[in-house]
Design a protein around this motif. Structure first.
Motif, mmCIF file in Angstrom:
data_model
loop_
_atom_site.group_PDB
_atom_site.id
_atom_site.type_symbol
_atom_site.label_atom_id
_atom_site.label_comp_id
_atom_site.label_asym_id
_atom_site.label_seq_id
_atom_site.Cartn_x
_atom_site.Cartn_y
_atom_site.Cartn_z
ATOM 1 N N LEU A 1 0.809 -1.224 0.000
ATOM 2 C CA LEU A 1 0.000 0.000 0.000
ATOM 3 C C LEU A 1 0.841 1.273 0.000
ATOM 4 O O LEU A 1 0.313 2.363 -0.204
ATOM 5 C CB LEU A 1 -0.931 -0.008 1.210
ATOM 6 N N GLY A 2 2.121 1.156 0.305
ATOM 7 C CA GLY A 2 2.981 2.346 0.305
ATOM 8 C C GLY A 2 2.825 3.186 1.562
ATOM 9 O O GLY A 2 3.013 4.404 1.520
ATOM 10 N N LEU A 3 2.495 2.540 2.685
ATOM 11 C CA LEU A 3 2.332 3.276 3.951
ATOM 12 C C LEU A 3 3.632 3.239 4.752
ATOM 13 O O LEU A 3 4.467 2.349 4.566
ATOM 14 C CB LEU A 3 1.216 2.649 4.798
ATOM 15 N N THR A 4 3.771 4.192 5.677
ATOM 16 C CA THR A 4 4.939 4.182 6.567
ATOM 17 C C THR A 4 4.698 3.183 7.701
ATOM 18 O O THR A 4 3.541 2.779 7.955
ATOM 19 C CB THR A 4 5.153 5.571 7.197
ATOM 20 N N ILE A 5 5.773 2.844 8.402
ATOM 21 C CA ILE A 5 5.646 1.922 9.551
ATOM 22 C C ILE A 5 4.673 2.510 10.574
ATOM 23 O O ILE A 5 3.848 1.805 11.159
ATOM 24 C CB ILE A 5 7.033 1.685 10.204
ATOM 25 N N GLU A 6 4.746 3.824 10.781
ATOM 26 C CA GLU A 6 3.868 4.484 11.762
ATOM 27 C C GLU A 6 2.404 4.328 11.334
ATOM 28 O O GLU A 6 1.522 4.076 12.154
ATOM 29 C CB GLU A 6 4.202 5.982 11.884
ATOM 30 N N GLN A 7 2.153 4.497 10.046
ATOM 31 C CA GLN A 7 0.770 4.363 9.562
ATOM 32 C C GLN A 7 0.287 2.910 9.718
ATOM 33 O O GLN A 7 -0.870 2.668 10.092
ATOM 34 C CB GLN A 7 0.690 4.815 8.102
ATOM 35 N N VAL A 8 1.181 1.961 9.464
ATOM 36 C CA VAL A 8 0.822 0.542 9.626
ATOM 37 C C VAL A 8 0.490 0.273 11.100
ATOM 38 O O VAL A 8 -0.492 -0.419 11.425
ATOM 39 C CB VAL A 8 1.976 -0.364 9.145
ATOM 40 N N GLU A 9 1.286 0.840 12.000
ATOM 41 C CA GLU A 9 1.046 0.649 13.438
ATOM 42 C C GLU A 9 -0.270 1.288 13.872
ATOM 43 O O GLU A 9 -1.002 0.747 14.694
ATOM 44 C CB GLU A 9 2.207 1.249 14.262
ATOM 45 N N LYS A 10 -0.578 2.423 13.289
ATOM 46 C CA LYS A 10 -1.831 3.122 13.620
ATOM 47 C C LYS A 10 -3.033 2.282 13.176
ATOM 48 O O LYS A 10 -4.041 2.202 13.886
ATOM 49 C CB LYS A 10 -1.835 4.497 12.925
ATOM 50 N N LEU A 11 -2.894 1.650 12.025
ATOM 51 C CA LEU A 11 -3.982 0.788 11.546
ATOM 52 C C LEU A 11 -4.212 -0.368 12.521
ATOM 53 O O LEU A 11 -5.345 -0.773 12.790
ATOM 54 C CB LEU A 11 -3.657 0.230 10.151
ATOM 55 N N ARG A 12 -3.113 -0.887 13.050
ATOM 56 C CA ARG A 12 -3.237 -1.996 14.002
ATOM 57 C C ARG A 12 -3.855 -1.500 15.314
ATOM 58 O O ARG A 12 -4.827 -2.083 15.816
ATOM 59 C CB ARG A 12 -1.849 -2.594 14.260
ATOM 60 N N GLU A 13 -3.303 -0.401 15.833
ATOM 61 C CA GLU A 13 -3.757 0.078 17.138
ATOM 62 C C GLU A 13 -5.190 0.609 17.098
ATOM 63 O O GLU A 13 -6.019 0.261 17.919
ATOM 64 C CB GLU A 13 -2.835 1.201 17.638
ATOM 65 N N ASP A 14 -5.486 1.450 16.129
ATOM 66 C CA ASP A 14 -6.784 2.143 16.120
ATOM 67 C C ASP A 14 -7.895 1.340 15.444
ATOM 68 O O ASP A 14 -9.067 1.525 15.743
ATOM 69 C CB ASP A 14 -6.673 3.499 15.396
ATOM 70 N N TYR A 15 -7.537 0.468 14.518
ATOM 71 C CA TYR A 15 -8.581 -0.214 13.734
ATOM 72 C C TYR A 15 -8.529 -1.742 13.816
ATOM 73 O O TYR A 15 -9.387 -2.415 13.259
ATOM 74 C CB TYR A 15 -8.464 0.180 12.250
ATOM 75 N N GLY A 16 -7.491 -2.296 14.445
ATOM 76 C CA GLY A 16 -7.361 -3.770 14.498
ATOM 77 C C GLY A 16 -7.062 -4.361 13.131
ATOM 78 O O GLY A 16 -7.418 -5.497 12.833
ATOM 79 N N ILE A 17 -6.399 -3.569 12.267
ATOM 80 C CA ILE A 17 -6.045 -4.057 10.923
ATOM 81 C C ILE A 17 -4.564 -4.415 10.918
ATOM 82 O O ILE A 17 -3.708 -3.557 11.145
ATOM 83 C CB ILE A 17 -6.362 -2.988 9.854
ATOM 84 N N TYR A 18 -4.289 -5.705 10.656
ATOM 85 C CA TYR A 18 -2.916 -6.210 10.730
ATOM 86 C C TYR A 18 -2.358 -6.458 9.334
ATOM 87 O O TYR A 18 -2.949 -7.171 8.535
ATOM 88 C CB TYR A 18 -2.885 -7.536 11.504
#
Ligand code: LMR
Length: 394
Positions: free
Chosen positions: A348-365
């Motif tokens: 998807l071209g996301l940063t590590i921080e954005q990937v972590e935010k998806l996990r923390e805020d949305y439960g998307i791994y």
């Protein structure tokens, strides 16, 4: 002795499984490991595998050893599936190995025996386990340009410019189809060009083909390997049966060596078997027997091909739905590449921080490089995923 050990770095892909399992959220999404999931989010055992297993249970009358090269009927099936009619008998041998990873490990040791100073070139990016599997024995690892994260497409010019500088003693790892992790694949014309470069420069192609049939079709996805088999004198191929037969945990794959003539190919094959002997001795048989039963039986083969088609259609449909949802929610076509790519993955071209935010805020791994397995998303989660990605990327 163990005091000298330190903990290894967690695996980039597998470490996601544990944290996903521990997450109590009901709407969590697992887009991490490359395992096919159906519309119900299940990794089912294909019906043909169940039927072949039943047949195996009824007919198998011994658990005696088979041999270092595993099941000959399986090796023949893999040769037909991957190479079709392209290579003359005698110039190619396939050896069953524990999965695509086991096949790569055997081939790494073969390269080390044949050319200890060989340099192994990996695409940027590539499957996160390639370097670990292929640097065995100290083979040097290099990188060639492949994917341009800004355009989410292959930078073919940069790729071929690099490949033209290589030669004998260089081994280039190519993904036969459904590139992992990007999902971006060469066109037929581009494969033709790369095969021509291999022929002209003399680098050794090493194909990893783990998702045959998940892209454009079983035959279509073998175009790259078959083109090279027609063009070059020598090549190596690691095949996985985990995905297209849905037998992940049975660990079945095949390592192929294709040589310039029967004599050198025989010697390479004898070396592969002695390497297997020193690593794990003999491969497990169950999954290989199941695959060979399916491939040899006209009815089961046709049924398996249609089960495979259901899987690839599902993948293509999810890709299109996801790309459409991005357009609908963002008004632009930045994520159209998801619909154009093939196989289970896209980056998807996301940063590590954005990937972590998806996990923390949305439960998307997903893996930290923002690779998604599109089959991890179903139904209303398609819009939820696109919405969440857009929300974290602003
Ligand atoms: C993946 O890329 O997720 C799969 O090939 C599974 C694995 O072993 O990494």
């Amino acid at each position: 002795m163990f005091e000298s050990l330190s903990l290894p770095r967690p695996d980039a892909i597998l470490s996601r499984i544990a944290s996903f399992e521990d997450d109590p959220r009901a709407n969590k999404m697992n887009l991490g490991v490359g395992i096919y999931m159906d519309a119900q989010g299940k990794t089912i055992i294909p019906e043909t595998v169940k039927l072949a297993e039943q047949r195996l249970l009824d007919l198998e009358d011994s658990k005696s050893y088979i041999g270092l090269a595993g099941n000959p009927a399986y090796n023949k099936a893999m040769r037909e599936i991957v190479f079709g009619e392209t290579v003359p008998e005698g110039r190619i041998h396939g050896m069953q190995a524990p999965g695509g990873s086991g096949s790569l490990s055997v081939l790494a040791k073969l390269m080390e025996r044949a050319c200890p100073n060989a340099k192994v070139w990996l695409s940027t990016p590539t499957w996160s386990n390639h370097a670990a599997l292929l640097s065995t024995g100290g083979l040097e690892i290099g990188k060639y340009p492949y994917f341009d994260a800004t355009t989410c497409a292959i930078n073919f010019e940069a790729m071929t410019a690099k490949l033209r500088t290589l030669g004998p003693g260089d081994v280039v790892v190519l993904h036969g189809c459904c590139h992992n992790p990007t999902g971006a694949n060469l066109t037929r014309e581009q494969w033709d060009e790369v095969a021509g470069i291999a022929k002209a420069t003399g680098f050794l192609p090493l194909f990893d083909i783990a998702y045959q049939g998940f892209g454009d079709g079983l035959e279509e996805d073998a175009y790259s390997v078959r083109k090279f088999a027609h063009t070059v004198d020598e090549m190596l191929v690691a095949v996985s049966s985990s995905k297209n037969f849905g037998i992940y945990r049975d660990r079945v794959g095949c390592a192929f060596a294709m040589g310039a003539c029967a004599e050198t190919t025989d010697v390479a094959y004898a070396n592969m078997q002695s390497i297997a002997r020193s690593m794990y001795s003999m491969p497990p048989d169950h999954g290989a027997s199941v695959v060979s039963i399916i491939w040899q039986d006209d009815e089961l083969r046709v049924q398996w091909l249609s089960e495979l088609k259901v899987m690839s259609d599902h993948i293509a449909s999810l890709r299109n739905q996801l790309a459409t949802s991005f357009v609908k929610q963002s008004g632009d076509n930045k994520f159209d590449f998801i619909g154009m790519h093939r196989g289970m993955f896209s980056l998807l071209g996301l940063t590590i921080e954005q990937v972590e935010k998806l996990r923390e805020d949305y439960g998307i791994y997903m893996t930290s490089d923002s690779r998604i397995n599109v089959t991890g998303v179903q139904g209303e989660n398609i819009d939820r995923l696109a919405g969440a990605v857009l929300a974290v990327s602003v």
